[in-house]
Design a protein around this motif. Structure first.
Motif, short mmCIF file in Angstrom:
data_model
loop_
_atom_site.label_atom_id
_atom_site.label_comp_id
_atom_site.label_asym_id
_atom_site.label_seq_id
_atom_site.Cartn_x
_atom_site.Cartn_y
_atom_site.Cartn_z
N TYR A 65 39.04 34.06 43.76
CA TYR A 65 39.30 33.78 42.35
C TYR A 65 39.62 35.07 41.61
O TYR A 65 40.56 35.14 40.81
N PHE A 66 38.84 36.11 41.86
CA PHE A 66 39.10 37.40 41.23
C PHE A 66 40.42 37.97 41.71
O PHE A 66 41.20 38.52 40.93
N LEU A 67 40.67 37.88 43.02
CA LEU A 67 41.88 38.47 43.60
C LEU A 67 43.14 37.83 43.07
O LEU A 67 44.20 38.45 43.06
N SER A 68 43.05 36.57 42.64
CA SER A 68 44.23 35.89 42.13
C SER A 68 44.56 36.27 40.69
O SER A 68 45.63 35.91 40.20
N LEU A 69 43.66 37.00 40.01
CA LEU A 69 43.87 37.33 38.61
C LEU A 69 43.74 38.82 38.30
O LEU A 69 44.27 39.27 37.28
N LEU A 70 43.05 39.57 39.15
CA LEU A 70 42.82 40.98 38.88
C LEU A 70 43.22 41.83 40.08
O LEU A 70 42.95 41.45 41.22
N PRO A 71 43.86 42.98 39.86
CA PRO A 71 44.15 43.89 40.97
C PRO A 71 42.87 44.55 41.45
O PRO A 71 42.08 45.04 40.64
N ILE A 72 42.64 44.56 42.73
CA ILE A 72 41.39 45.08 43.27
C ILE A 72 41.47 46.60 43.42
O ILE A 72 42.43 47.13 44.01
N PRO A 73 40.53 47.35 42.88
CA PRO A 73 40.53 48.80 43.08
C PRO A 73 40.32 49.17 44.55
O PRO A 73 39.70 48.42 45.30
N VAL A 74 40.84 50.32 44.93
CA VAL A 74 40.77 50.74 46.33
C VAL A 74 39.32 50.85 46.79
O VAL A 74 38.96 50.39 47.88
N LYS A 75 38.45 51.43 45.96
CA LYS A 75 37.06 51.62 46.37
C LYS A 75 36.35 50.28 46.58
O LYS A 75 35.54 50.13 47.49
N VAL A 76 36.67 49.31 45.73
CA VAL A 76 36.06 47.99 45.88
C VAL A 76 36.55 47.32 47.16
O VAL A 76 35.77 46.72 47.90
N ALA A 77 37.85 47.42 47.42
CA ALA A 77 38.41 46.82 48.63
C ALA A 77 37.79 47.45 49.88
O ALA A 77 37.47 46.76 50.85
N LYS A 78 37.62 48.78 49.84
CA LYS A 78 37.03 49.46 51.00
C LYS A 78 35.58 49.03 51.20
O LYS A 78 35.13 48.88 52.34
N ARG A 79 34.85 48.84 50.10
CA ARG A 79 33.45 48.41 50.22
C ARG A 79 33.36 47.01 50.81
O ARG A 79 32.52 46.72 51.67
N MET A 80 34.24 46.11 50.35
CA MET A 80 34.24 44.74 50.89
C MET A 80 34.59 44.74 52.37
O MET A 80 33.97 44.02 53.17
N GLU A 81 35.59 45.52 52.75
CA GLU A 81 35.98 45.58 54.15
C GLU A 81 34.89 46.22 54.99
O GLU A 81 34.68 45.86 56.15
N GLU A 82 34.17 47.18 54.40
CA GLU A 82 33.04 47.80 55.11
C GLU A 82 31.95 46.77 55.41
O GLU A 82 31.39 46.73 56.51
N LEU A 83 31.66 45.91 54.42
CA LEU A 83 30.67 44.85 54.63
C LEU A 83 31.11 43.92 55.76
O LEU A 83 30.31 43.51 56.60
N GLN A 84 32.39 43.58 55.79
CA GLN A 84 32.90 42.69 56.83
C GLN A 84 32.88 43.37 58.19
O GLN A 84 32.51 42.75 59.20
#
Length: 379
Positions: free
Chosen positions: A261-280
């Motif tokens: 839902y957030f990704l469809s409306l807001l551009p994701i910052p690089v640091k946030v994307a890296k943190r999410m991918e790190e969790l995965q």
């Protein structure tokens, strides 16, 4: 909690829940205004004929294809993905239901059979108010409702007056107890307005439909709730009992869908994307607790499609770019949409209405730049 006391008796709990919702959806006042001499605005004869025309296969098929196939099934046990995959086999029976509905204006009661489920709103549950009721309806009913909604959308401008009178007659009205008055700029006599309406006063930024309304879209802190949800979801799963295949399935079905839902409306910052991918990544490769293991495959390869040797896990930044670019496509397609008219009036149209003129600032500017250059240059 039943009458102020904790109870584990299933019968007492069931009766308390049933009584709560009977009282919630009933009222003591039965007086309703008479509408005998009220003149309603009405739709034209051409619009009425258009609404009442027979259903055709293409109209129904487009609705079926537009559904999200992974939503929860209803009492029939089928998700919309089943109808989408088996359309060639089922279309004759489905269209037959539509023809009978059009001819007789009724359908079998089994079609509207509904399961009611209570979803927890928070962790510590003590009262029925801590649950949110949702209705699980059958796939065929969803299709019928969506087809009718699409038709009604064409003439909704003429029905607004009728709907306002319906509020007066039915007693269905805005829940001011859950409403908030939010000033934009300097609003005089704000406190008096709050007292008159009987609602609450709030300020920007605030959360609306799960999103931070009024916050700076570049602010990384707006993503904190999503990161916290992902961390809690990961912490709750026992990696010991999940195989690699099970972990991949969980990442695809649950973890990747959390921020959509957030990704469809807001551009994701690089640091946030890296943190999410790190969790995965850690969830996929690591062991129990802090037991770290070697990541055997580069994450970029893991995110490749299965046919290309990957595991089919979404790359969050590419997924974000695709979702934001979809708004540009919708801008060219949805000429009558209110949001599209607002953007067009603010920035002006170009290329025959398929895009706006040059935009120098704001979220829409970022949408255009993300589509043309990618996400890497912005954060």
């Amino acid at each position: 909690m039943v009458d102020g006391e904790l109870s584990t008796d299933q019968g007492i709990i069931e009766g308390s829940i049933s009584l709560f919702y009977r009282q919630l959806y009933s009222e003591n006042e039965v007086h309703r205004p008479l509408l005998d001499e009220v003149v309603f605005s009405s739709i034209s004869r051409e619009e009425a004929n258009w609404l009442d025309r027979p259903f055709i296969e293409d109209e129904v098929f487009r609705v079926v294809q537009d559904f999200n196939g992974d939503k929860a099934p209803g009492p029939d046990g089928f998700t919309m993905a089943f109808f989408q995959s088996c359309w060639g086999l089922m279309k004759t029976d489905i269209i037959d239901v539509f023809h009978k509905f059009h001819g007789h204006a009724v359908f079998e009661k089994c079609i509207i059979a509904t399961f009611l489920a209570l979803i927890p709103k928070k962790i510590d549950l003590v009262d029925v108010k801590d649950f949110r009721p949702i209705s699980l309806v059958g796939g065929l009913y969803k299709i019928i409702a969506k087809v009718l909604a699409n038709r009604m959308r064409r003439v909704v401008h003429a029905l607004r007056g009728i709907l306002s009178r319906f509020e007066e007659v039915s007693g269905l009205k805005i829940n001011l107890g859950k409403s908030e008055l939010v000033p934009i700029g300097d609003v005089p006599n704000l406190h008096e307005l709050v007292e008159i309406l009987g609602c609450r006063e709030s300020t920007l930024p605030l959360k609306y439909l799960g999103l931070p309304l009024g916050a700076t879209f570049r602010d990384k802190t707006v993503w904190n709730p999503i990161l916290e949800k992902m961390e809690r979801r990961l912490a709750g799963w026992k990696r010991l009992y999940l195989s690699k295949g099970g972990k991949v399935t969980l990442i695809k079905s649950t973890l990747s869908s959390l921020p959509t839902y957030f990704l469809s409306l807001l551009p994701i910052p690089v640091k946030v994307a890296k943190r999410m991918e790190e969790l995965q990544r850690n969830f996929l490769w690591n062991g129990i607790g802090d037991d770290r293991k070697l990541h055997l495959v580069n994450w970029s390869k893991v995110c490749r499609p299965v046919k290309n040797g990957g595991l089919g896990i979404r790359c969050l930044r590419r997924f974000n770019s695709a979702l934001l670019a979809k708004w540009l496509w919708r801008y060219g397609e949805e000429n009558d949409a209110l949001w599209r008219r607002v953007i067009g009036a603010k920035y002006g149209n170009d290329w025959g209405g398929w895009c706006t003129k040059c935009v120098m600032q704001g979220l829409w500017c970022l949408f255009v730049e993300v589509h043309s250059k990618g996400l890497a240059e912005f954060f």
